[in-house]
Design a protein around this motif. Structure first.
Motif, PDB file in Angstrom:
ATOM      1  N   ASP A 100       0.828  -1.208   0.000  1.00  0.00           N
ATOM      2  CA  ASP A 100       0.000   0.000   0.000  1.00  0.00           C
ATOM      3  C   ASP A 100       0.862   1.257   0.000  1.00  0.00           C
ATOM      4  O   ASP A 100       0.556   2.245  -0.683  1.00  0.00           O
ATOM      5  CB  ASP A 100      -0.925   0.009   1.220  1.00  0.00           C
ATOM      6  CG  ASP A 100      -2.161  -0.861   1.028  1.00  0.00           C
ATOM      7  OD1 ASP A 100      -2.383  -1.328  -0.104  1.00  0.00           O
ATOM      8  OD2 ASP A 100      -2.901  -1.067   2.005  1.00  0.00           O
ATOM      9  N   GLN A 101       1.941   1.241   0.801  1.00  0.00           N
ATOM     10  CA  GLN A 101       2.834   2.395   0.829  1.00  0.00           C
ATOM     11  C   GLN A 101       3.455   2.631  -0.547  1.00  0.00           C
ATOM     12  O   GLN A 101       3.538   3.769  -1.021  1.00  0.00           O
ATOM     13  CB  GLN A 101       3.940   2.179   1.860  1.00  0.00           C
ATOM     14  CG  GLN A 101       3.472   2.226   3.299  1.00  0.00           C
ATOM     15  CD  GLN A 101       2.968   3.591   3.694  1.00  0.00           C
ATOM     16  OE1 GLN A 101       1.776   3.787   3.908  1.00  0.00           O
ATOM     17  NE2 GLN A 101       3.857   4.552   3.791  1.00  0.00           N
ATOM     18  N   ALA A 102       3.899   1.548  -1.184  1.00  0.00           N
ATOM     19  CA  ALA A 102       4.512   1.685  -2.501  1.00  0.00           C
ATOM     20  C   ALA A 102       3.513   2.245  -3.517  1.00  0.00           C
ATOM     21  O   ALA A 102       3.865   3.087  -4.352  1.00  0.00           O
ATOM     22  CB  ALA A 102       5.050   0.331  -2.967  1.00  0.00           C
ATOM     23  N   LYS A 103       2.267   1.774  -3.440  1.00  0.00           N
ATOM     24  CA  LYS A 103       1.233   2.314  -4.330  1.00  0.00           C
ATOM     25  C   LYS A 103       1.045   3.809  -4.080  1.00  0.00           C
ATOM     26  O   LYS A 103       0.930   4.605  -5.024  1.00  0.00           O
ATOM     27  CB  LYS A 103      -0.089   1.584  -4.114  1.00  0.00           C
ATOM     28  CG  LYS A 103      -0.127   0.158  -4.617  1.00  0.00           C
ATOM     29  CD  LYS A 103      -1.479  -0.460  -4.295  1.00  0.00           C
ATOM     30  CE  LYS A 103      -1.556  -1.926  -4.689  1.00  0.00           C
ATOM     31  NZ  LYS A 103      -2.870  -2.526  -4.304  1.00  0.00           N
ATOM     32  N   GLY A 104       0.999   4.183  -2.801  1.00  0.00           N
ATOM     33  CA  GLY A 104       0.817   5.592  -2.476  1.00  0.00           C
ATOM     34  C   GLY A 104       1.971   6.444  -2.986  1.00  0.00           C
ATOM     35  O   GLY A 104       1.753   7.540  -3.528  1.00  0.00           O
ATOM     36  N   TRP A 105       3.202   5.953  -2.817  1.00  0.00           N
ATOM     37  CA  TRP A 105       4.357   6.696  -3.327  1.00  0.00           C
ATOM     38  C   TRP A 105       4.295   6.802  -4.856  1.00  0.00           C
ATOM     39  O   TRP A 105       4.605   7.856  -5.417  1.00  0.00           O
ATOM     40  CB  TRP A 105       5.657   6.004  -2.915  1.00  0.00           C
ATOM     41  CG  TRP A 105       5.895   6.018  -1.440  1.00  0.00           C
ATOM     42  CD1 TRP A 105       5.460   6.944  -0.528  1.00  0.00           C
ATOM     43  CD2 TRP A 105       6.623   5.035  -0.693  1.00  0.00           C
ATOM     44  NE1 TRP A 105       5.869   6.608   0.740  1.00  0.00           N
ATOM     45  CE2 TRP A 105       6.594   5.440   0.678  1.00  0.00           C
ATOM     46  CE3 TRP A 105       7.300   3.864  -1.014  1.00  0.00           C
ATOM     47  CZ2 TRP A 105       7.207   4.708   1.691  1.00  0.00           C
ATOM     48  CZ3 TRP A 105       7.912   3.149  -0.006  1.00  0.00           C
ATOM     49  CH2 TRP A 105       7.874   3.565   1.331  1.00  0.00           C
ATOM     50  N   ILE A 107       1.595   6.737  -6.807  1.00  0.00           N
ATOM     51  CA  ILE A 107       0.546   7.681  -7.192  1.00  0.00           C
ATOM     52  C   ILE A 107       0.997   9.117  -6.920  1.00  0.00           C
ATOM     53  O   ILE A 107       0.801  10.019  -7.747  1.00  0.00           O
ATOM     54  CB  ILE A 107      -0.753   7.371  -6.427  1.00  0.00           C
ATOM     55  CG1 ILE A 107      -1.327   6.030  -6.894  1.00  0.00           C
ATOM     56  CG2 ILE A 107      -1.789   8.486  -6.628  1.00  0.00           C
ATOM     57  CD1 ILE A 107      -2.455   5.520  -6.018  1.00  0.00           C
ATOM     58  N   GLY A 108       1.633   9.316  -5.755  1.00  0.00           N
ATOM     59  CA  GLY A 108       2.115  10.651  -5.427  1.00  0.00           C
ATOM     60  C   GLY A 108       3.131  11.159  -6.428  1.00  0.00           C
ATOM     61  O   GLY A 108       3.080  12.325  -6.850  1.00  0.00           O
ATOM     62  N   PRO A 114       4.650  15.850 -12.284  1.00  0.00           N
ATOM     63  CA  PRO A 114       4.209  16.738 -13.368  1.00  0.00           C
ATOM     64  C   PRO A 114       3.633  18.058 -12.851  1.00  0.00           C
ATOM     65  O   PRO A 114       3.851  19.116 -13.459  1.00  0.00           O
ATOM     66  CB  PRO A 114       3.136  15.906 -14.093  1.00  0.00           C
ATOM     67  CG  PRO A 114       3.478  14.490 -13.781  1.00  0.00           C
ATOM     68  CD  PRO A 114       4.012  14.516 -12.385  1.00  0.00           C
ATOM     69  N   LEU A 115       2.900  18.002 -11.730  1.00  0.00           N
ATOM     70  CA  LEU A 115       2.360  19.237 -11.166  1.00  0.00           C
ATOM     71  C   LEU A 115       3.489  20.164 -10.728  1.00  0.00           C
ATOM     72  O   LEU A 115       3.426  21.389 -10.929  1.00  0.00           O
ATOM     73  CB  LEU A 115       1.455  18.920  -9.983  1.00  0.00           C
ATOM     74  CG  LEU A 115       0.105  18.267 -10.301  1.00  0.00           C
ATOM     75  CD1 LEU A 115      -0.607  17.856  -9.020  1.00  0.00           C
ATOM     76  CD2 LEU A 115      -0.773  19.209 -11.119  1.00  0.00           C
ATOM     77  N   ALA A 154      -9.264   4.593  -6.016  1.00  0.00           N
ATOM     78  CA  ALA A 154      -9.721   3.693  -4.952  1.00  0.00           C
ATOM     79  C   ALA A 154      -9.601   2.218  -5.330  1.00  0.00           C
ATOM     80  O   ALA A 154      -9.226   1.393  -4.483  1.00  0.00           O
ATOM     81  CB  ALA A 154     -11.166   4.032  -4.564  1.00  0.00           C
ATOM     82  N   PRO A 155      -9.895   1.813  -6.598  1.00  0.00           N
ATOM     83  CA  PRO A 155      -9.742   0.385  -6.940  1.00  0.00           C
ATOM     84  C   PRO A 155      -8.310  -0.129  -6.852  1.00  0.00           C
ATOM     85  O   PRO A 155      -8.104  -1.350  -6.865  1.00  0.00           O
ATOM     86  CB  PRO A 155     -10.260   0.313  -8.386  1.00  0.00           C
ATOM     87  CG  PRO A 155     -11.193   1.470  -8.510  1.00  0.00           C
ATOM     88  CD  PRO A 155     -10.570   2.548  -7.690  1.00  0.00           C
ATOM     89  N   LEU A 156      -7.319   0.762  -6.778  1.00  0.00           N
ATOM     90  CA  LEU A 156      -5.949   0.305  -6.588  1.00  0.00           C
ATOM     91  C   LEU A 156      -5.719  -0.227  -5.177  1.00  0.00           C
ATOM     92  O   LEU A 156      -4.764  -0.963  -4.931  1.00  0.00           O
ATOM     93  CB  LEU A 156      -4.966   1.449  -6.865  1.00  0.00           C
ATOM     94  CG  LEU A 156      -4.959   2.010  -8.295  1.00  0.00           C
ATOM     95  CD1 LEU A 156      -4.021   3.202  -8.378  1.00  0.00           C
ATOM     96  CD2 LEU A 156      -4.550   0.926  -9.287  1.00  0.00           C
ATOM     97  N   PHE A 157      -6.601   0.145  -4.249  1.00  0.00           N
ATOM     98  CA  PHE A 157      -6.444  -0.260  -2.853  1.00  0.00           C
ATOM     99  C   PHE A 157      -7.561  -1.189  -2.378  1.00  0.00           C
ATOM    100  O   PHE A 157      -7.348  -1.996  -1.480  1.00  0.00           O
ATOM    101  CB  PHE A 157      -6.396   0.979  -1.955  1.00  0.00           C
ATOM    102  CG  PHE A 157      -5.211   1.864  -2.220  1.00  0.00           C
ATOM    103  CD1 PHE A 157      -4.013   1.648  -1.566  1.00  0.00           C
ATOM    104  CD2 PHE A 157      -5.296   2.898  -3.140  1.00  0.00           C
ATOM    105  CE1 PHE A 157      -2.911   2.455  -1.801  1.00  0.00           C
ATOM    106  CE2 PHE A 157      -4.204   3.721  -3.393  1.00  0.00           C
ATOM    107  CZ  PHE A 157      -3.004   3.494  -2.723  1.00  0.00           C
TER     108      PHE A 157
END
Length: 393
Positions: A100-105, A107-108, A114-115, A154-157
């Protein structure tokens, strides 16, 4: 048993607050060290000499952000895994938490880098008025993010599946229809793979909005209690709290960008940087953004607590069943280890919802008043069509 649960909830909440404060202090020290030691200037100069603009700023973000992730990892592990495990909330393995942490990193980084590049481009192209295009784009981005989170993020988690209880589906869809809130169905998410806590609500806005129930909520809650929880959530949408919240947050962010356009250029020059779009300014910008967020978070949380009170009142008014709302809140508090009563400063600084004990007592007081009216033969206010028609179907 109630005293034991309350003590446990207080200890858990105290641990989470200490971790939050420790995280703020650690990030402040980390970013300040980059600036005070001259590391941000040296690294920024090296990146600017070797990489084209704005890739130098992106590379700076990778280095600065990557260092922070490593430094913060022990706190994140303790707060996100060890502490919930110790208090019996987490059902995750270390591997699941790390994924989950890796997914969050990921996505971030995928959204944030780019932002950030766009922000530095705006610094260079519109040095005086960058806050206007940046603010306009940020408003658009937050609206799109709120709309597409149920579909893309959300479906990623969590795994979504349609609720298989046709009676409960009919009740909840009927409530939404009579509240004038369009939805795309009623779904269950597999919260139990991560936690023993329960939750429910509406996710998304416009065409992506849907009712979402945690599978942990379906165990041990009556249909009337679930109905009361959903009535509260529908009140937020009927009161347009989500668009109002987005508008309020956008106004606050726009103010932040405006203040940044005025105060950041002299600040970064005082710190030894030639201009705002120098990649080494990133730690200073991060500190300024955190300080602004901490200051504005207090009034924004006060607004949120007010809207939560209004949603509770609407749920009671619509369904005329404050006892169901009180029992649902009590169950949620016990299951989620929510601290029932808060010191005033804790509520002001940390909480977007009023203290759970106050909400329960308010609903119980209304239930007692309705019961007294019934005993005296006085008619109480009938439920609105929102819930009355559900019970008659």
């Amino acid at each position: 048993m109630a005293d034991e649960r309350t003590s446990k909830a207080k200890r858990y909440a105290r641990g989470q607050r200490r971790l939050a404060l420790a995280g703020i202090a650690l990030f402040t020290a980390y970013a300040a060290a980059w600036i005070a030691t001259g590391l941000s200037r040296r690294v920024g100069d090296a990146l600017a000499a070797r990489l084209p603009f704005p890739l130098d700023a992106v590379a700076m973000a990778v280095l600065f952000g990557g260092g922070w992730i490593l430094l913060d990892l022990p706190l994140a592990l303790y707060g996100g895994f060890v502490l919930p495990q110790r208090f019996g909330l987490s059902t995750q393995t270390v591997k699941g938490w790390a994924l989950d942490q890796a997914k969050g990193w990921g996505i971030g980084a995928g959204m944030g880098l780019p932002l950030l590049a766009g922000l530095y481009v705006a610094f260079r192209r519109w040095p005086e008025t960058w806050w206007l295009p940046v603010g306009a784009f940020w408003i658009l981005f937050t609206v799109l993010l709120a709309q597409w989170t149920p579909v893309l993020l959300a479906p990623l988690f969590y795994r979504f599946r349609p609720l298989e209880d046709p009676d409960l589906v009919a009740r909840l869809e009927g409530m939404a229809r009579r509240a004038g809130v369009g939805i795309r169905g009623v779904f269950v998410i597999d919260m139990s793979r991560r936690t023993r806590a329960a939750n429910a609500g509406l996710m998304g806005i416009g065409p992506t909005r849907r009712i979402v129930l945690g599978d942990t909520l379906l165990q041990g809650y009556t249909p009337e209690e679930i109905e009361a929880i959903l009535a509260h959530e529908l009140a937020h949408h009927r009161h347009r709290d989500l668009p109002l919240g987005l508008a309020l947050g956008s106004a606050v962010n726009l103010l932040g960008f405006l203040l940044g356009a005025r105060w950041l250029p002299p600040l970064v020059r005082a710190l030894g940087f030639p201009r705002l779009d120098h990649p080494g300014t990133l730690p200073a910008l991060a500190l300024a953004a955190m300080a602004f967020g901490l200051a504005t978070g207090i009034p924004l949380r006060a607004w949120s607590r007010w809207r939560e009170w209004e949603a509770d009142r609407a749920a009671i008014r619509w369904c005329s069943n404050p006892g169901a709302l009180a029992s649902a809140l009590r169950k949620l508090g016990e299951q989620n280890l929510a601290e029932p009563d808060l010191e005033a400063w804790v509520e002001v600084l940390f909480h977007t919802h009023p203290a759970l004990g106050k909400r329960i007592r308010a609903a119980e007081a209304r239930a007692a008043a309705m019961a007294a009216l019934a005993e005296n033969g006085s008619p109480s206010a009938p439920p609105s069509d929102l819930c009355r028609s559900i019970r008659s179907e």
